[in-house]
Write an enzyme that holds these catalytic residues in place. Structure first.
Site, PDB file in Angstrom:
ATOM      1  N   GLY A  51      -6.467  -8.013   2.129  1.00  0.00           N
ATOM      2  CA  GLY A  51      -6.111  -8.999   1.109  1.00  0.00           C
ATOM      3  C   GLY A  51      -5.088  -9.985   1.629  1.00  0.00           C
ATOM      4  O   GLY A  51      -4.608  -9.883   2.755  1.00  0.00           O
ATOM      5  N   ALA A  56       1.034 -14.395   3.867  1.00  0.00           N
ATOM      6  CA  ALA A  56       0.572 -13.282   4.710  1.00  0.00           C
ATOM      7  C   ALA A  56      -0.877 -12.897   4.451  1.00  0.00           C
ATOM      8  O   ALA A  56      -1.399 -13.068   3.356  1.00  0.00           O
ATOM      9  CB  ALA A  56       1.468 -12.076   4.486  1.00  0.00           C
ATOM     10  N   LYS A  73       0.901  -6.348   7.892  1.00  0.00           N
ATOM     11  CA  LYS A  73       1.146  -7.613   7.190  1.00  0.00           C
ATOM     12  C   LYS A  73       1.385  -8.666   8.266  1.00  0.00           C
ATOM     13  O   LYS A  73       2.310  -8.536   9.075  1.00  0.00           O
ATOM     14  CB  LYS A  73       2.370  -7.451   6.285  1.00  0.00           C
ATOM     15  CG  LYS A  73       2.671  -8.647   5.404  1.00  0.00           C
ATOM     16  CD  LYS A  73       3.824  -8.319   4.448  1.00  0.00           C
ATOM     17  CE  LYS A  73       4.215  -9.514   3.613  1.00  0.00           C
ATOM     18  NZ  LYS A  73       5.264  -9.187   2.627  1.00  0.00           N
ATOM     19  N   GLU A 122       3.208   1.403   5.570  1.00  0.00           N
ATOM     20  CA  GLU A 122       2.392   2.510   5.064  1.00  0.00           C
ATOM     21  C   GLU A 122       1.163   1.943   4.358  1.00  0.00           C
ATOM     22  O   GLU A 122       1.256   0.983   3.595  1.00  0.00           O
ATOM     23  CB  GLU A 122       3.236   3.326   4.090  1.00  0.00           C
ATOM     24  CG  GLU A 122       2.524   4.472   3.421  1.00  0.00           C
ATOM     25  CD  GLU A 122       3.408   5.234   2.443  1.00  0.00           C
ATOM     26  OE1 GLU A 122       2.927   6.227   1.885  1.00  0.00           O
ATOM     27  OE2 GLU A 122       4.574   4.828   2.228  1.00  0.00           O
ATOM     28  N   ASP A 167      11.348  -8.161  -8.269  1.00  0.00           N
ATOM     29  CA  ASP A 167       9.959  -8.543  -8.562  1.00  0.00           C
ATOM     30  C   ASP A 167       9.115  -7.302  -8.819  1.00  0.00           C
ATOM     31  O   ASP A 167       7.988  -7.201  -8.337  1.00  0.00           O
ATOM     32  CB  ASP A 167       9.379  -9.374  -7.414  1.00  0.00           C
ATOM     33  CG  ASP A 167       8.114 -10.139  -7.828  1.00  0.00           C
ATOM     34  OD1 ASP A 167       7.880 -10.287  -9.049  1.00  0.00           O
ATOM     35  OD2 ASP A 167       7.369 -10.591  -6.939  1.00  0.00           O
ATOM     36  N   LEU A 170       3.193  -4.765 -11.796  1.00  0.00           N
ATOM     37  CA  LEU A 170       2.070  -3.866 -11.515  1.00  0.00           C
ATOM     38  C   LEU A 170       1.515  -4.082 -10.112  1.00  0.00           C
ATOM     39  O   LEU A 170       1.179  -3.132  -9.419  1.00  0.00           O
ATOM     40  CB  LEU A 170       0.963  -4.058 -12.554  1.00  0.00           C
ATOM     41  CG  LEU A 170       1.333  -3.703 -14.006  1.00  0.00           C
ATOM     42  CD1 LEU A 170       0.161  -4.003 -14.930  1.00  0.00           C
ATOM     43  CD2 LEU A 170       1.748  -2.252 -14.142  1.00  0.00           C
ATOM     44  N   GLY A 171       1.423  -5.353  -9.686  1.00  0.00           N
ATOM     45  CA  GLY A 171       0.851  -5.673  -8.374  1.00  0.00           C
ATOM     46  C   GLY A 171       1.703  -5.242  -7.199  1.00  0.00           C
ATOM     47  O   GLY A 171       1.229  -5.211  -6.062  1.00  0.00           O
ATOM     48  N   ASN A 172       2.975  -4.902  -7.439  1.00  0.00           N
ATOM     49  CA  ASN A 172       3.863  -4.425  -6.370  1.00  0.00           C
ATOM     50  C   ASN A 172       4.116  -2.921  -6.445  1.00  0.00           C
ATOM     51  O   ASN A 172       4.963  -2.398  -5.732  1.00  0.00           O
ATOM     52  CB  ASN A 172       5.200  -5.174  -6.396  1.00  0.00           C
ATOM     53  CG  ASN A 172       5.046  -6.602  -5.898  1.00  0.00           C
ATOM     54  OD1 ASN A 172       4.082  -6.916  -5.198  1.00  0.00           O
ATOM     55  ND2 ASN A 172       5.973  -7.472  -6.256  1.00  0.00           N
TER      56      ASN A 172
END
Length: 598
Positions: A51, A56, A73, A122, A167, A170-172
């Site tokens: 993704g 990045a 990344k 990870e 920040d 949910l996405g983090n």
């Protein structure tokens, strides 16, 4: 020059050449296939694309010596030309490399070459709570406790190390194969240098931004508590507390503290949300207060969750289990509609309110209307007729389906359709519209009656009325093992598997050119006979996975295909899919085998 604990981040001078001049590296350089850390001489093989976000791109990378797999990344240095960009990247690396906790994404090093900075992290194969939220909307209360407890534990560690994440969203909050939460993406994080320091600036826009940040009054650890309040609300209600279609309006609501908690939410949960979402940061609980709240101390928290929870609600049998598994009677779930958490007749959970019906219910057509609308919009723009097609830009591996049908056998002239899911579980949709599923442990069974009531049994203990169906299921399973699949050993059961529920085959039909399969979690799969290509559509992720003739599996966001276009082969299959979804929707009884020819 930006520096990370004695190690400088360098940006090659040629990176600053103006665009359009030959030799300028403003044209994006190719990321090498083998990544070499010049200091340790470690070599990594770049694998699957995972993704992109911000500057990045993320890939699966394998250490060629140890064969360990990580997330890499990769940031182009052309994106790090300005001092603040470099400083931000340096701060992110410095913070993340100083952390080591079970619920924080592990840091395994960083290095660079002339063109890129590489950060080795990870790998969290189960993506994030954002994808889970898109598929599930509201989760059950025990699940919310499970995810929140781990998030708070990770955040406690950050705060004890004077780090404010700034920040949390949910996405983090990433998930590994064990369904453990890992806090990641420290791009907006900061370190508190002295007691009482209030941070004044924040580069970027956090998703769940606290009112004191909007008011530029100075902020500290309390912003993370606010974010956890927004996360808890979103998990239980199914949408964020201040969400509107307009950012300005959302900010206005945050400043005015304008949100409402639906009546079906447990009052204990509602009270904790309200404490965390107080406008005055000093009156919010601290991170150490949270786990002592009644919401956590009085309710059931599963010790593990099965991966099936990524797409369907779990079943809650016993919390915690005290009954010898060998003595348990088959458990039958009370049918409360497909989207409600299943209650089992044998033992009720600790609190009645945990099992209250969510405010929304799953649509009767199992998301076919949404899918039809998505495909209609996409096909209208004729994505394969664009002047410039950049299909690779539409790729979104995070939207990869959790379940799809890997094998099937049609015995509908006598018994029904047998199928195998990608996790090696096997199911049959019988001609009488009942369904029976055997889990990949070869022992656990799930029986779904015509009215969608579910029962849980095992091959050692079941009512005699199911003897014939279980015999047929075993026959289907053996047939597919011998003729259609690589026979694999049974998987070892793990803690949490007793809560697993699988999506089932809702309906199917064959045409001259394909078989169309509709799963109960909304997924529609179309297998084309002639070239063995397949498409798997998910209306909740608004995504399509395409398995081409070479058996390459790629997942695309439908909105990005609209924007960047796609090849003729995929476009024609998406047009066909629209017609098939229409047929699924118009079938009078969308719960069994639909007779069709096209």
């Amino acid at each position: 020059m930006a520096q990370v604990a004695g190690k400088k981040l360098t940006v090659a001078p040629e990176a600053a050449k103006p665009p359009g001049i030959p030799g300028s590296s403003s044209a994006v350089k190719e990321i090498p296939e083998i990544l070499v850390d010049p200091r340790t001489r470690r070599r990594y093989l770049r694998g699957r694309f995972l993704g992109k976000g911000g500057f990045a791109k993320c890939y699966e990378i394998t250490d060629l010596e140890s064969r360990e797999v990580f997330a890499g990344k990769i940031v182009p240095k052309t994106m790090l030309l300005k001092p603040h960009q470099k400083d931000k990247m340096t701060m992110e690396i410095a913070i993340q490399r100083s952390l080591d906790h079970r619920h924080v994404v592990g840091f395994h090093g960083f290095f660079e070459d002339n063109d890129f900075v590489y950060v080795v992290l990870e790998l969290c194969r189960r993506r994030s709570l954002l994808e889970l939220h898109k598929r599930r909307k509201a989760v059950t209360e025990p699940e919310a406790r499970y995810y929140l407890k781990q998030t708070i534990s990770g955040c406690q560690y950050l705060h004890s190390n004077r780090v404010i994440h700034r920040d949390l969203k949910l996405g983090n909050l990433f998930l590994n194969d064990e369904m453990e939460v890992k806090i990641g993406d420290f791009g907006l994080a900061t370190k508190v240098e002295y007691d009482g320091e209030r941070k004044k600036t924040l580069c970027g826009t956090p998703n769940y931004i606290a009112p004191e940040v909007l008011g530029k009054k100075g902020h500290s650890f309390e912003v993370d508590i606010w974010s956890i309040g927004c996360i808890m609300y979103t998990l239980l209600v199914g949408k964020p507390p201040f969400e509107t279609s307009c950012l300005k309006e959302t900010y206005m609501r945050i400043k005015k503290n304008e949100y409402s908690i639906p009546k079906h939410i447990n009052p204990v949960a509602a009270a904790l949300i309200q404490k965390m979402l107080r406008s005055d940061p000093t009156s919010r609980p601290t991170i150490d207060d949270l786990l002592n709240d009644e919401f956590f101390t009085s309710g059931y928290i599963p010790s593990r969750l099965p991966t099936t929870c990524l797409t369907v609600p779990p079943r809650f049998s016993i919390a915690p289990s005290t009954i010898d598994q060998s003595l348990r009677k088959p458990l039958t779930a009370i049918n409360k509609g497909q989207d409600s958490p299943l209650v089992e007749k044998q033992v009720a959970p600790a609190k009645e309110e945990e099992m209250q019906q969510p405010e929304f219910t799953e649509p009767a057509d199992c998301y076919l209307s949404e899918m039809l609308q998505q495909l209609t919009c996409l096909n209208a723009v004729k994505p394969s007729e664009r002047a410039l097609i950049r299909q690779e830009e539409a790729e979104d591996p995070a939207s990869i389906p959790i379940f799809w049908i890997s094998k099937w056998v049609d015995y509908s002239d006598k018994y029904g359709l047998g199928y195998q899911l990608c996790d090696n579980s096997v199911g049959v949709l019988f001609n009488d519209s009942t369904r029976l599923i055997m889990y990949n442990d070869g022992d656990s069974l799930q029986y779904i009656e015509r009215n969608n009531t579910e029962s849980y049994l095992n091959v050692r203990s079941y009512p005699t009325t199911l003897t014939k169906k279980i015999t047929l299921l075993k026959y289907f399973r053996n047939y597919m093992s011998e003729h259609l699949l690589k026979a694999g050993a049974n998987t070892t059961p793990r803690e949490g598997d007793e809560l697993a529920r699988l999506p089932f085959l809702r309906t199917w039909f064959r045409t001259r050119s394909a078989i169309i399969l509709h799963l109960s979690n909304g997924t529609v799969q179309i297998n084309f006979f002639q070239d063995h290509t397949k498409i798997i559509l998910c209306p909740l992720m608004a995504a399509v996975s395409y398995i081409d003739e070479k058996r390459e599996f790629r997942t695309y966001k439908l909105s990005l295909i609209q924007e960047f276009g796609c090849c003729k082969e995929l476009a024609s299959r998406l047009r066909y899919a629209r017609t098939m979804v229409e047929k699924l929707q118009s079938s009078k009884s969308a719960v069994a085998h639909v007779k069709a020819s096209a």
